[in-house]
Motif scaffolding. Structure first.
Motif, mmCIF file in Angstrom:
data_model
loop_
_atom_site.group_PDB
_atom_site.id
_atom_site.type_symbol
_atom_site.label_atom_id
_atom_site.label_comp_id
_atom_site.label_asym_id
_atom_site.label_seq_id
_atom_site.Cartn_x
_atom_site.Cartn_y
_atom_site.Cartn_z
ATOM 1 N N VAL A 1 0.849 -1.190 0.000
ATOM 2 C CA VAL A 1 0.000 0.000 0.000
ATOM 3 C C VAL A 1 0.882 1.236 0.000
ATOM 4 C CG1 VAL A 1 -1.805 1.261 1.195
ATOM 5 C CG2 VAL A 1 -1.802 -1.251 1.226
ATOM 6 N N GLU A 2 0.774 2.000 -1.088
ATOM 7 C CA GLU A 2 1.538 3.237 -1.195
ATOM 8 C C GLU A 2 0.739 4.401 -0.631
ATOM 9 O OE1 GLU A 2 2.353 1.218 -5.337
ATOM 10 O OE2 GLU A 2 0.620 1.566 -4.052
ATOM 11 N N SER A 3 1.448 5.387 -0.152
ATOM 12 C CA SER A 3 0.826 6.623 0.299
ATOM 13 C C SER A 3 1.830 7.749 0.149
ATOM 14 C CB SER A 3 0.359 6.509 1.755
ATOM 15 O OG SER A 3 1.454 6.243 2.604
ATOM 16 N N GLY A 4 1.337 8.980 0.246
ATOM 17 C CA GLY A 4 2.229 10.119 0.223
ATOM 18 C C GLY A 4 2.240 10.916 -1.068
ATOM 19 N N GLY A 5 1.522 10.450 -2.076
ATOM 20 C CA GLY A 5 1.479 11.205 -3.316
ATOM 21 C C GLY A 5 0.669 12.478 -3.160
ATOM 22 N N GLY A 6 0.702 13.327 -4.186
ATOM 23 C CA GLY A 6 -0.061 14.556 -4.139
ATOM 24 C C GLY A 6 0.388 15.534 -5.194
ATOM 25 N N ALA B 1 3.909 0.277 2.511
ATOM 26 C CA ALA B 1 3.818 -0.650 3.628
ATOM 27 C C ALA B 1 3.320 -1.996 3.131
ATOM 28 C CB ALA B 1 2.869 -0.100 4.689
ATOM 29 N N ALA B 2 3.985 -3.052 3.588
ATOM 30 C CA ALA B 2 3.612 -4.398 3.167
ATOM 31 C C ALA B 2 2.818 -5.114 4.248
ATOM 32 C CB ALA B 2 4.854 -5.206 2.843
ATOM 33 N N ALA C 1 9.361 -7.093 -14.815
ATOM 34 C CA ALA C 1 9.302 -8.549 -14.712
ATOM 35 C C ALA C 1 10.151 -9.100 -13.568
ATOM 36 C CB ALA C 1 9.738 -9.187 -16.028
ATOM 37 N N ASP C 2 11.016 -8.271 -12.993
ATOM 38 C CA ASP C 2 11.851 -8.711 -11.873
ATOM 39 C C ASP C 2 11.079 -8.750 -10.565
ATOM 40 O OD1 ASP C 2 14.545 -6.705 -13.216
ATOM 41 O OD2 ASP C 2 14.070 -8.827 -13.575
ATOM 42 N N TYR C 3 9.855 -8.237 -10.569
ATOM 43 C CA TYR C 3 9.092 -8.088 -9.341
ATOM 44 C C TYR C 3 7.831 -8.949 -9.341
ATOM 45 C CZ TYR C 3 12.261 -4.284 -8.428
ATOM 46 O OH TYR C 3 13.393 -3.551 -8.197
ATOM 47 N N ASP C 4 7.481 -9.433 -8.152
ATOM 48 C CA ASP C 4 6.350 -10.344 -8.013
ATOM 49 C C ASP C 4 5.088 -9.662 -7.489
ATOM 50 O OD1 ASP C 4 9.021 -12.090 -6.885
ATOM 51 O OD2 ASP C 4 7.863 -12.899 -8.557
ATOM 52 N N TYR C 5 5.262 -8.611 -6.730
ATOM 53 C CA TYR C 5 4.111 -7.956 -6.100
ATOM 54 C C TYR C 5 4.159 -6.454 -6.371
ATOM 55 C CZ TYR C 5 4.205 -12.380 -3.607
ATOM 56 O OH TYR C 5 4.237 -13.711 -3.308
ATOM 57 N N TRP C 6 2.961 -5.881 -6.533
ATOM 58 C CA TRP C 6 2.849 -4.462 -6.862
ATOM 59 C C TRP C 6 1.775 -3.801 -6.009
ATOM 60 C CZ3 TRP C 6 5.890 -1.974 -10.433
ATOM 61 C CH2 TRP C 6 6.704 -2.812 -11.214
ATOM 62 N N GLY C 7 2.019 -2.545 -5.702
ATOM 63 C CA GLY C 7 0.998 -1.745 -5.067
ATOM 64 C C GLY C 7 0.040 -1.175 -6.099
ATOM 65 N N GLN C 8 -0.942 -0.439 -5.611
ATOM 66 C CA GLN C 8 -1.978 0.096 -6.492
ATOM 67 C C GLN C 8 -1.554 1.402 -7.146
ATOM 68 O OE1 GLN C 8 -1.846 0.597 -3.302
ATOM 69 N NE2 GLN C 8 -2.355 2.765 -3.022
ATOM 70 N N GLY C 9 -0.498 2.008 -6.660
ATOM 71 C CA GLY C 9 -0.001 3.245 -7.229
ATOM 72 C C GLY C 9 -0.505 4.482 -6.504
#
Length: 123
Positions: A5-10, A23-24, A108-116
Protein backbone atom coordinates in the motif's frame (compact mmCIF):
# COMPACT_ATOMS: atom_id res chain seq x y z
CA UNK A 1 -2.86 -12.15 0.97
CA UNK A 2 0.03 -9.91 -0.01
CA UNK A 3 -0.68 -6.21 -0.10
CA UNK A 4 1.62 -3.31 -0.83
CA UNK A 5 0.00 0.00 0.00
CA UNK A 6 1.54 3.24 -1.19
CA UNK A 7 0.83 6.62 0.30
CA UNK A 8 2.23 10.12 0.22
CA UNK A 9 1.48 11.21 -3.32
CA UNK A 10 -0.06 14.56 -4.14
CA UNK A 11 0.25 17.85 -5.94
CA UNK A 12 3.41 19.89 -5.45
CA UNK A 13 5.05 22.82 -7.19
CA UNK A 14 8.27 22.41 -9.11
CA UNK A 15 11.19 22.41 -6.71
CA UNK A 16 9.10 20.93 -3.94
CA UNK A 17 9.39 17.64 -2.07
CA UNK A 18 7.30 14.58 -1.31
CA UNK A 19 7.91 11.34 0.55
CA UNK A 20 6.21 8.19 -0.62
CA UNK A 21 5.70 5.21 1.66
CA UNK A 22 5.02 1.59 0.83
CA UNK A 23 3.82 -0.65 3.63
CA UNK A 24 3.61 -4.40 3.17
CA UNK A 25 1.06 -6.70 4.75
CA UNK A 26 0.93 -10.46 4.40
CA UNK A 27 4.48 -10.31 3.12
CA UNK A 28 7.93 -9.72 4.52
CA UNK A 29 10.36 -7.95 2.26
CA UNK A 30 13.24 -10.30 1.60
CA UNK A 31 14.84 -9.28 -1.64
CA UNK A 32 14.63 -6.13 -3.71
CA UNK A 33 12.03 -3.45 -3.17
CA UNK A 34 11.60 -1.01 -5.98
CA UNK A 35 9.78 2.09 -7.10
CA UNK A 36 8.56 2.52 -10.65
CA UNK A 37 6.52 5.26 -12.28
CA UNK A 38 4.22 5.53 -15.23
CA UNK A 39 3.24 8.75 -16.96
CA UNK A 40 0.22 8.94 -19.29
CA UNK A 41 0.95 7.30 -22.61
CA UNK A 42 4.31 5.97 -21.46
CA UNK A 43 5.61 2.64 -20.26
CA UNK A 44 6.23 1.96 -16.60
CA UNK A 45 9.83 2.86 -15.84
CA UNK A 46 12.32 2.03 -13.12
CA UNK A 47 12.99 4.73 -10.55
CA UNK A 48 14.88 3.19 -7.64
CA UNK A 49 15.53 -0.09 -5.85
CA UNK A 50 17.07 -1.30 -2.64
CA UNK A 51 17.95 -4.73 -1.42
CA UNK A 52 16.29 -5.67 1.82
CA UNK A 53 18.59 -6.19 4.79
CA UNK A 54 21.73 -4.58 3.43
CA UNK A 55 23.31 -3.36 0.26
CA UNK A 56 23.33 -0.21 -1.80
CA UNK A 57 20.48 1.59 -3.46
CA UNK A 58 20.13 1.93 -7.20
CA UNK A 59 18.62 4.81 -9.14
CA UNK A 60 17.58 5.74 -12.64
CA UNK A 61 19.81 8.46 -14.07
CA UNK A 62 16.86 10.84 -14.26
CA UNK A 63 16.40 10.87 -10.47
CA UNK A 64 19.96 10.47 -9.15
CA UNK A 65 20.79 13.12 -6.61
CA UNK A 66 17.13 14.04 -6.13
CA UNK A 67 15.43 10.84 -4.95
CA UNK A 68 16.41 8.60 -2.06
CA UNK A 69 15.04 5.13 -1.41
CA UNK A 70 15.20 3.76 2.12
CA UNK A 71 13.72 0.99 4.24
CA UNK A 72 12.52 0.43 7.77
CA UNK A 73 12.96 -3.21 8.64
CA UNK A 74 10.87 -3.01 11.79
CA UNK A 75 7.93 -1.45 9.96
CA UNK A 76 8.32 -3.57 6.83
CA UNK A 77 8.09 -0.33 4.88
CA UNK A 78 10.05 1.21 2.06
CA UNK A 79 10.19 4.93 1.33
CA UNK A 80 10.99 7.20 -1.57
CA UNK A 81 12.07 10.70 -0.61
CA UNK A 82 11.80 13.04 -3.57
CA UNK A 83 13.26 16.54 -3.63
CA UNK A 84 13.75 19.17 -6.32
CA UNK A 85 10.74 17.77 -8.13
CA UNK A 86 10.24 18.63 -11.78
CA UNK A 87 7.10 18.60 -13.93
CA UNK A 88 8.54 15.61 -15.80
CA UNK A 89 8.39 13.63 -12.54
CA UNK A 90 4.60 13.69 -12.82
CA UNK A 91 3.37 10.09 -12.91
CA UNK A 92 1.69 7.35 -10.97
CA UNK A 93 4.32 5.85 -8.69
CA UNK A 94 4.24 2.15 -7.91
CA UNK A 95 5.93 0.18 -5.18
CA UNK A 96 7.09 -3.33 -6.04
CA UNK A 97 8.61 -6.28 -4.22
CA UNK A 98 10.74 -9.11 -5.49
CA UNK A 99 10.76 -12.48 -3.75
CA UNK A 100 14.16 -13.38 -5.17
CA UNK A 101 16.57 -12.89 -8.01
CA UNK A 102 19.44 -10.56 -8.69
CA UNK A 103 17.87 -8.08 -11.11
CA UNK A 104 15.84 -5.05 -10.18
CA UNK A 105 15.30 -2.61 -13.07
CA UNK A 106 12.54 -4.36 -15.02
CA UNK A 107 8.90 -4.82 -14.09
CA UNK A 108 9.30 -8.55 -14.71
CA UNK A 109 11.85 -8.71 -11.87
CA UNK A 110 9.09 -8.09 -9.34
CA UNK A 111 6.35 -10.34 -8.01
CA UNK A 112 4.11 -7.96 -6.10
CA UNK A 113 2.85 -4.46 -6.86
CA UNK A 114 1.00 -1.74 -5.07
CA UNK A 115 -1.98 0.10 -6.49
CA UNK A 116 0.00 3.25 -7.23
CA UNK A 117 -0.08 6.80 -5.94
CA UNK A 118 -0.34 9.90 -8.11
CA UNK A 119 2.42 12.49 -8.03
CA UNK A 120 1.73 15.72 -9.89
CA UNK A 121 4.35 18.45 -10.16
CA UNK A 122 3.14 21.81 -11.43
CA UNK A 123 5.42 24.28 -13.16
Amino acid sequence: QVQLVESGGGLVQAGGSLRLSCAASGYTFTSYSGWFRQAPGKEREFVAAIRWGSGPAYYADSVKGRFTISRDNAKNTVYLQMISLKPEDTAVYYCAASSGGTHYTKTADYDYWGQGTQVTVSS
